[in-house]
Design an enzyme around this catalytic site. Structure first.
Site, PDB file in Angstrom:
ATOM      1  N   GLN A   1      11.611 -18.262   4.043  1.00 39.01           N
ATOM      2  CA  GLN A   1      12.504 -17.292   3.422  1.00 39.01           C
ATOM      3  C   GLN A   1      13.253 -16.490   4.487  1.00 39.01           C
ATOM      4  OE1 GLN A   1      11.518 -13.406   1.394  1.00 39.01           O
ATOM      5  NE2 GLN A   1      11.805 -14.652  -0.448  1.00 39.01           N
TER       6      GLN A   1
ATOM      7  N   CYS B   1      14.079  -7.757  -1.481  1.00 42.16           N
ATOM      8  CA  CYS B   1      13.288  -6.764  -0.759  1.00 42.16           C
ATOM      9  C   CYS B   1      13.878  -5.367  -0.971  1.00 42.16           C
ATOM     10  CB  CYS B   1      13.247  -7.082   0.730  1.00 42.16           C
ATOM     11  SG  CYS B   1      12.309  -5.856   1.677  1.00 42.16           S
TER      12      CYS B   1
ATOM     13  N   LYS C   1      15.189 -15.544  -4.339  1.00 43.06           N
ATOM     14  CA  LYS C   1      14.273 -14.565  -4.958  1.00 43.06           C
ATOM     15  C   LYS C   1      15.010 -13.228  -5.025  1.00 43.06           C
ATOM     16  CE  LYS C   1       9.541 -12.781  -4.798  1.00 43.06           C
ATOM     17  NZ  LYS C   1       9.693 -11.326  -4.797  1.00 43.06           N
TER      18      LYS C   1
ATOM     19  N   ASN D   1       7.808 -12.998 -11.445  1.00 38.36           N
ATOM     20  CA  ASN D   1       7.040 -12.304 -10.416  1.00 38.36           C
ATOM     21  C   ASN D   1       6.951 -10.822 -10.790  1.00 38.36           C
ATOM     22  OD1 ASN D   1       7.784 -11.024  -7.182  1.00 38.36           O
ATOM     23  ND2 ASN D   1       5.792 -11.805  -7.772  1.00 38.36           N
ATOM     24  N   GLY D   2       5.780 -10.238 -10.538  1.00 39.00           N
ATOM     25  CA  GLY D   2       5.628  -8.809 -10.759  1.00 39.00           C
ATOM     26  C   GLY D   2       4.438  -8.476 -11.643  1.00 39.00           C
TER      27      GLY D   2
ATOM     28  N   ARG E   1       1.036  -9.220  -4.335  1.00 39.04           N
ATOM     29  CA  ARG E   1       0.063  -8.207  -3.914  1.00 39.04           C
ATOM     30  C   ARG E   1      -1.350  -8.475  -4.427  1.00 39.04           C
ATOM     31  NH1 ARG E   1       2.760  -2.771  -5.727  1.00 39.04           N
ATOM     32  NH2 ARG E   1       3.584  -4.136  -7.369  1.00 39.04           N
TER      33      ARG E   1
END
Length: 327
Positions: free
Chosen positions: A72, A102, A141, A204-205, A229
Site C-alpha cells: 500500500q 488514513c 482503501k 472495514n471498521g 485494530r
C-alpha cells in the site's frame, strides 16, 4: 511467485495495513495461526519511496509465505505516486493498493490519505495514472467522506471503478471521526448492492470478533471483511473467525501459558528481525494489547514498557506469567 487473489472468495478475510504494526514480524505470526486470506504491508509514503528512504524501502520486502499480499502506498502528487507504484511493483506483490483513507493529521492535512476525500478529481487522476503505469491489479482503501456532511463514497466508488481499480475497501467512518464513534456500514452495504458496482467491496471498521464478522457478512453482503485494530494483541483472530464462519464455534481462548509463550516468541522474532533497540520499541506497541483487560496490572506493565534490555523483557514476561496464573 504470485498467488491467487481472494477477492471473489466467499467471506474472505483481510489483514488491514497498519503503520508500525503490520511489519514482517507481525505478518509472520498472523500466517502461522492461519485463517487470513490476504495481508497488506504497512502503508508506504510515495515521497519516502522515490527518495530511497531506508524505512520505506524496507517495507517493500515481502516473503513468499505471506502471499497473497498487497503493498500500500500513499501520497498526493500524481508523478510521485506513479513512480512509487512502479517501485512497489518491482517487489512483486499481488496488488498495489492506494491509501485514500488514513486520517492522521500530518498526512490528511497535506492532501494525502483521507485528505484526498476533499479533492476527488485529484484522487481519480492519481488512481487512473497508477492503473495505467503498472501491470499489477490496483486496489483502493478509503473512507465514507471527509465529514458527516460530505459522505461522497458512493460517487467515488463509481469513479474509481471506471478508471480500472479491481477492488475497493471502505472504512465505515469519515475522516473527521478519526477512529472515534461507531463505524457506519450502511453506505458500504448500499454500494455493494448497487447493480452498477461490479468490483468486489471490502468492509472495514469495528470488526472485533468472529460473531460480528459473521453478522456483518450476512447483513451487508460484502465480498470481504478487513480486520485491523482487533488483530493487534490477538493475531489468531483470523483463525478463530474462519472456524466460526465454517462451523459456528470458536477455538478455546489461549491459556495464560500459551499467551506468554506466544508473546515471548513475538519478542524473539522482533529482536531477530530488527535488532535489540528497534525490536523492543516495536514490541511496546503490542504489549499493551496483549494484556488488555487484565486487572491490577499497571505497575508491572509499566516496567515492561520502560525496559530497554531484551533479557529484562523476557524476565518480566515470566513474572507476568506467575502473577496471572495466581489470579
Amino acid at each position: 511467485m504470485t498467488a491467487q487473489l481472494p477477492y471473489n472468495k466467499k467471506n474472505a478475510l483481510f489483514l488491514a495495513p497498519m503503520e508500525d504494526i503490520t511489519d514482517s514480524t507481525f505478518r509472520k505470526l498472523v500466517v502461522e495461526f492461519g485463517g487470513v486470506d490476504m495481508m497488506f504491508t504497512e502503508f508506504i509514503s510515495s515521497d519516502g519511496l522515490i527518495r530511497n528512504g531506508k524505512k520505506s524501502i524496507e517495507k517493500l520486502l515481502i516473503a513468499d509465505y505471506e502471499r497473497p499480499i498487497g503493498i500500500q502506498i500513499y501520497g498526493h502528487i500524481p508523478e510521485s505516486m506513479v513512480e512509487a507504484a512502479k517501485m512497489a511493483e518491482e517487489a512483486n506483490p499481488e496488488v498495489i493498493d492506494i491509501n485514500f483513507g488514513c486520517p492522521v493529521k500530518k498526512i490528511a492535512n497535506r492532501g494525502a490519505g483521507s485528505g484526498m476525500m476533499k479533492n476527488v478529481p485529484l484522487m481519480i487522476e492519481i488512481t487512473e495514472k497508477v492503473v495505467k503505469a503498472v501491470n499489477k491489479p490496483v486496489t483502493v482503501k478509503t473512507r465514507l467522506g471527509w465529514d458527516e456532511n460530505s459522505k461522497n463514497i458512493h460517487e467515488i466508488a463509481l469513479k474509481l471503478q471506471d478508471v480500472g481499480i479491481k477492488a475497493l475497501t471502505i472504512h465505515g467512518r469519515t475522516r473527521s471521526q478519526m477512529y472515534l464513534g461507531k463505524s457506519d456500514w450502511t453506505l458500504i452495504g448500499e454500494i455493494k448492492n448497487d447493480p452498477a458496482i461490479k468490483i468486489p467491496i471490502i468492509g472495514n471498521g469495528d470488526i472485533d470478533s468472529p460473531e460480528k464478522t459473521k453478522e456483518f457478512f450476512d447483513k451487508y453482503g460484502v465480498d470481504g471483511i478487513m480486520i485491523g485494530r482487533a488483530s493487534v494483541g490477538q493475531p489468531w483472530i483470523f483463525r478463530d473467525t474462519q472456524q466460526y464462519l465454517k462451523m459456528g464455534i470458536k477455538p478455546e481462548a489461549l491459556s495464560i501459558n500459551e499467551r506468554i509463550d506466544f508473546i515471548k516468541k513475538h519478542l524473539s522474532l522482533s529482536l531477530q528481525d530488527k535488532g535489540d533497540w528497534r525490536g523492543i520499541i516495536a514490541m511496546r506497541r503490542h504489549y499493551v494489547h496483549y494484556f488488555k483487560g487484565f486487572q491490577n496490572f499497571k505497575e508491572i506493565r509499566n516496567r515492561l514498557l520502560k525496559s530497554n534490555a531484551p533479557n529484562e523483557n523476557f524476565e518480566i514476561l515470566e513474572e507476568i506469567r506467575t502473577i496471572l496464573q495466581e489470579k
